[in-house]
Each structure stands twice: as structure tokens, then as C-alpha cells.
Design an enzyme around this catalytic site. Structure first.
Site, PDB file in Angstrom:
ATOM      1  N   GLU A 112      80.650 102.610   1.039  1.00 56.92           N
ATOM      2  CA  GLU A 112      79.835 102.788  -0.160  1.00 56.92           C
ATOM      3  C   GLU A 112      78.335 102.908   0.170  1.00 56.92           C
ATOM      4  OE1 GLU A 112      81.644 103.642  -2.686  1.00 56.92           O
ATOM      5  OE2 GLU A 112      79.837 103.971  -3.879  1.00 56.92           O
ATOM      6  N   LYS A 118      69.194  99.543   5.015  1.00 55.79           N
ATOM      7  CA  LYS A 118      69.957  98.653   5.904  1.00 55.79           C
ATOM      8  C   LYS A 118      69.406  98.805   7.335  1.00 55.79           C
ATOM      9  CE  LYS A 118      73.836  97.183   8.174  1.00 55.79           C
ATOM     10  NZ  LYS A 118      74.137  98.168   9.159  1.00 55.79           N
ATOM     11  N   ASP A 119      69.057 100.050   7.699  1.00 59.23           N
ATOM     12  CA  ASP A 119      68.449 100.321   8.999  1.00 59.23           C
ATOM     13  C   ASP A 119      66.945 100.500   8.776  1.00 59.23           C
ATOM     14  OD1 ASP A 119      70.949 100.841  10.883  1.00 59.23           O
ATOM     15  OD2 ASP A 119      71.371 101.750   8.953  1.00 59.23           O
ATOM     16  N   VAL A 127      73.579  98.536   0.434  1.00 52.50           N
ATOM     17  CA  VAL A 127      74.774  98.243  -0.359  1.00 52.50           C
ATOM     18  C   VAL A 127      75.554  97.147   0.360  1.00 52.50           C
ATOM     19  CG1 VAL A 127      76.915  99.193  -1.297  1.00 52.50           C
ATOM     20  CG2 VAL A 127      74.846 100.604  -1.229  1.00 52.50           C
ATOM     21  N   GLY A 151      79.655 108.654  10.146  1.00 51.96           N
ATOM     22  CA  GLY A 151      81.018 108.660   9.624  1.00 51.96           C
ATOM     23  C   GLY A 151      81.618 107.280   9.464  1.00 51.96           C
ATOM     24  N   SER A 190      79.973 100.370   9.086  1.00 50.61           N
ATOM     25  CA  SER A 190      81.202 100.844   9.748  1.00 50.61           C
ATOM     26  C   SER A 190      81.643  99.832  10.787  1.00 50.61           C
ATOM     27  CB  SER A 190      80.942 102.203  10.407  1.00 50.61           C
ATOM     28  OG  SER A 190      80.346 103.081   9.480  1.00 50.61           O
ATOM     29  N   GLY A 246      69.284 104.895   4.632  1.00 50.93           N
ATOM     30  CA  GLY A 246      69.486 103.575   4.041  1.00 50.93           C
ATOM     31  C   GLY A 246      68.541 102.541   4.639  1.00 50.93           C
ATOM     32  N   HIS A 284      77.041 104.711   2.555  1.00 53.75           N
ATOM     33  CA  HIS A 284      76.819 106.151   2.731  1.00 53.75           C
ATOM     34  C   HIS A 284      77.003 106.889   1.398  1.00 53.75           C
ATOM     35  CE1 HIS A 284      78.799 104.952   6.730  1.00 53.75           C
ATOM     36  NE2 HIS A 284      77.599 105.347   7.121  1.00 53.75           N
ATOM     37  N   GLN A 304      72.181 108.074  21.293  1.00 50.03           N
ATOM     38  CA  GLN A 304      71.578 106.852  20.740  1.00 50.03           C
ATOM     39  C   GLN A 304      72.345 105.585  21.109  1.00 50.03           C
ATOM     40  OE1 GLN A 304      72.100 108.482  16.679  1.00 50.03           O
ATOM     41  NE2 GLN A 304      72.583 106.410  16.051  1.00 50.03           N
TER      42      GLN A 304
HETATM   43  P1  AMP Z   1      75.391 105.164   9.982  1.00 52.26           P
HETATM   44  O1  AMP Z   1      76.614 105.974   9.726  1.00 52.26           O
HETATM   45  O2  AMP Z   1      75.670 103.702  10.143  1.00 52.26           O
HETATM   46  O3  AMP Z   1      74.519 105.756  11.054  1.00 52.26           O
HETATM   47  O4  AMP Z   1      74.539 105.244   8.642  1.00 52.26           O
HETATM   48  C1  AMP Z   1      74.175 106.481   8.079  1.00 52.26           C
HETATM   49  C2  AMP Z   1      73.165 106.257   6.981  1.00 52.26           C
HETATM   50  O5  AMP Z   1      73.705 105.395   6.000  1.00 52.26           O
HETATM   51  C3  AMP Z   1      71.884 105.580   7.492  1.00 52.26           C
HETATM   52  O6  AMP Z   1      70.772 106.122   6.800  1.00 52.26           O
HETATM   53  C4  AMP Z   1      72.116 104.143   7.126  1.00 52.26           C
HETATM   54  O7  AMP Z   1      70.918 103.415   6.948  1.00 52.26           O
HETATM   55  C5  AMP Z   1      72.857 104.286   5.819  1.00 52.26           C
HETATM   56  N1  AMP Z   1      73.633 103.063   5.568  1.00 52.26           N
HETATM   57  C6  AMP Z   1      74.516 102.471   6.404  1.00 52.26           C
HETATM   58  N2  AMP Z   1      74.985 101.324   5.866  1.00 52.26           N
HETATM   59  C7  AMP Z   1      74.361 101.186   4.668  1.00 52.26           C
HETATM   60  C8  AMP Z   1      74.409 100.209   3.619  1.00 52.26           C
HETATM   61  N3  AMP Z   1      75.173  99.150   3.710  1.00 52.26           N
HETATM   62  N4  AMP Z   1      73.621 100.399   2.547  1.00 52.26           N
HETATM   63  C9  AMP Z   1      72.814 101.494   2.447  1.00 52.26           C
HETATM   64  N5  AMP Z   1      72.742 102.446   3.383  1.00 52.26           N
HETATM   65  C10 AMP Z   1      73.489 102.303   4.481  1.00 52.26           C
END
Ligand code: AMP
Length: 287
Positions: free
Chosen positions: A35, A155-156, A182, A31, A192, A153, A37, A66
Site C-alpha cells: 500500500e 518512509k525513505d 503508510v 516492486g 517489501s 515516499g 507504493h 544500490q
Molecule cells: P521501494 O520499492 O522500497 O524502493 O520503494 C519505492 C517507493 O515507495 C519509494 O519512494 C519509497 O519511499 C516508497 N515507499 C516504500 N514504502 C513506503 C511506505 N510504507 N509508505 C510510503 N511510501 C513508501
């Protein structure tokens, strides 16, 4: 868009979407949407603007499993009202937003999913138990939602590697699809956690991606020594910011094995703390 907090309701809605012949896509998140997400949802929705073929499920769950004891679980930003508006606009069909009690009714899980080796390096080395928490909750989400595809993503980067390994090893039928990072206009990867940064740290943080791009250019120019490239990244970050480096590493892009000499596709990954905020970023360099 349906907002479901209960597993039973979620299962019912998904069963009916499947009966209508729709493919189920899951976008798992914690959450506080941005952009990064939403781009994943929009790509799926653009391929099926009339909601005829694809049923897009987004999960929003800040998973306590986690987070380590001294991490930011309590203060992680949460705003379901804002998120549900953004998710609906992007084209989500069902937003699954369970409580901790709904996901862990006994207050804990006696079962865990452990992926070995690739979880022991990079973020796994500095965040003990993190990837076990991720693999366990993703398995639970896969079992609840039974998606055809799940979007993650890059990013991770390590998380994508762990989830792909897990689905392969456990013979899951879920297809894992990975999406590019992104970024803000100054290169900072959207996250976030960027919301925690002080204005000075926010000003300095783009040095992370700049240093990764410079490293990529050095490798393309012919530098093959991983230690030289790592040291240049460290120097750049230390001289241009107050960030405290957790790690800067260069590893094989496919299996995260360490490399000394760069002669195959690699991922350059880093984690840096600005105050109490830990930021990660990476770049893949095709050699
Ligand atoms: P999170 O809410 O941070 O656990 O991210 C949820 C999903 O969104 C994960 O698969 C992340 O890798 C992806 N995500 C988070 N930030 C980005 C970003 N800047 N660009 C692309 N995907 C992202």
C-alpha cells in the site's frame, strides 16, 4: 495497462501520451508492491479517474547498483505477475519493468551521479555507495521516462532529500512530490522487506514507530537535548526487542545537519536490524 520491458517501447508509449496532452507521473519502485507504493498511484489516479490528463508510469527495477556486496540484492522479493495485477488495479497506465541487461547493457555503468554531504550520514554512512546507486538509476529513469512529476515516499526520508538536492543541482525539470509513510495497523512502516521478518521479529518491530512517537511527545513537552531523546529511543528498542540498532539520529529536517539542541524542525531517523533484515523508519517533529 501496458507492461514494457524495453526502453524503446516505453519511450514510444510516453511520447504518444504526451502528444495527447497528458502529464506524465513516474512512481519508481523495486516492486513487491504494498500500500505504500500503491497509495501514491491511487492519489494520482483519483484526481484523474478517466485517464484523460495524467499518464501514470510505475517502474519496477531492483537496481543492483544500490546494493552493497553483503546486502540482500539476490534475495530481494520479486513477483512481477502479482505486482502487475496490483499496479493495474491501482490505475497505472504503463509498468516499466526492465531487465538488468536493458538498464546496464555493458554490465556496468561508467557514469555515476554522486550527491555529496547529505549522502554521507544516516543510511549513507552504513550503506556505502547506496545513494550513488539510487541517484544514478533515478537519473536514468528520468531520462528514459521524462516525467513531469516523480513521486517518492517519506518512509525513505533521506532518499527524498537526496533526489530533491540532485534535481536542484542538476537543473532537472522533474517536480519531486513526497508522500507520507503508510503503516500497518500496529504502526510498522510498510516495506517489501517486512516479508523477511520471522513471526517473533514481526511482533517486536512496531517498537520502532512507538519509540519515535514517544520521542516526538517528549520534544513537544519541551525536551530539547537531542542526546537525551536518542538515548530514550535506544533504551526502549533494546528493552522491548531483539533488534540491533544501526543508528538513531536527530537531524535538521531540511538539510540533515546534526543537531545537539532541538530548536528547529527535526527528523528523528533510525535503522534497526532484526536478524538479517534491516528496517528503517523516521518521524518529523515540527518545533
Ligand atoms: P521501494 O520499492 O522500497 O524502493 O520503494 C519505492 C517507493 O515507495 C519509494 O519512494 C519509497 O519511499 C516508497 N515507499 C516504500 N514504502 C513506503 C511506505 N510504507 N509508505 C510510503 N511510501 C513508501
Amino acid at each position: 495497462m501496458i507492461i514494457a520491458e524495453k526502453i524503446a517501447e516505453t519511450r514510444e508509449k510516453i511520447a504518444s501520451a504526451k502528444q495527447q496532452g497528458k502529464a506524465v507521473v513516474l512512481v519508481p519502485t523495486m516492486g513487491f508492491l504494498h500500500e505504500g507504493h500503491l497509495s501514491m498511484v491511487k492519489i494520482a489516479r483519483n484526481q484523474d479517474p478517466n485517464h484523460k490528463k495524467t499518464y501514470i508510469v510505475m517502474s519496477i527495477f531492483v537496481n543492483p547498483l544500490q546494493f552493497g556486496p553483503n546486502e540482500d540484492y539476490e534475495k530481494y522479493p520479486r513477483d512481477l505477475a502479482r505486482d502487475s495485477g496490483l499496479a493495474e488495479q491501482a490505475g497505472v497506465d504503463l509498468l516499466f519493468a526492465p531487465s538488468v541487461a536493458e538498464m546496464y547493457p555493458d554490465g556496468k555503468s561508467l557514469t555515476a551521479v554522486q550527491v555529496y554531504q547529505i549522502t554521507e550520514v544516516l543510511c549513507g554512512a552504513s550503506r556505502q555507495g547506496h545513494f550513488q546507486g539510487v541517484a544514478t538509476v533515478v537519473t536514468k529513469l528520468f531520462n528514459i521516462i521524462q516525467p513531469d512529476e516523480a513521486y517518492f515516499g517519506l518512509k525513505d526520508y533521506q532518499q527524498v532529500a537526496v533526489i530533491k538536492q540532485m534535481t536542484k543541482d542538476l537543473n532537472s525539470s522533474v517536480k519531486i512530490v513526497a508522500f507520507p509513510t503508510v503503516r500497518e495497523s500496529d504502526g510498522l512502516a510498510k516495506s517489501s522487506r517486512n516479508a523477511y521478518l520471522s513471526s517473533e521479529d514481526r511482533r517486536q518491530a512496531p517498537v520502532l514507530f512507538r519509540s519515535l512517537q514517544e520521542a516526538e511527545a517528549r520534544i513537544i513537552e519541551g525536551e530539547t537535548c537531542a542526546e537525551v531523546v536518542r538515548e530514550e529511543i535506544r533504551q526502549r528498542i533494546s528493552s522491548e526487542s531483539n533488534g540491533k540498532i544501526d543508528y538513531v539520529e536527530i537531524r535538521k529536517a531540511d538539510n540533515l545537519a546534526a543537531v545537539d539542541s532541538i530548536d528547529c524542525p527535526v527528523v528523528i531517523a533510525l535503522a534497526v536490524r532484526f536478524g538479517t533484515t534491516r528496517l528503517i523508519d523516521n518521524i518529523v517533529v515540527e518545533v
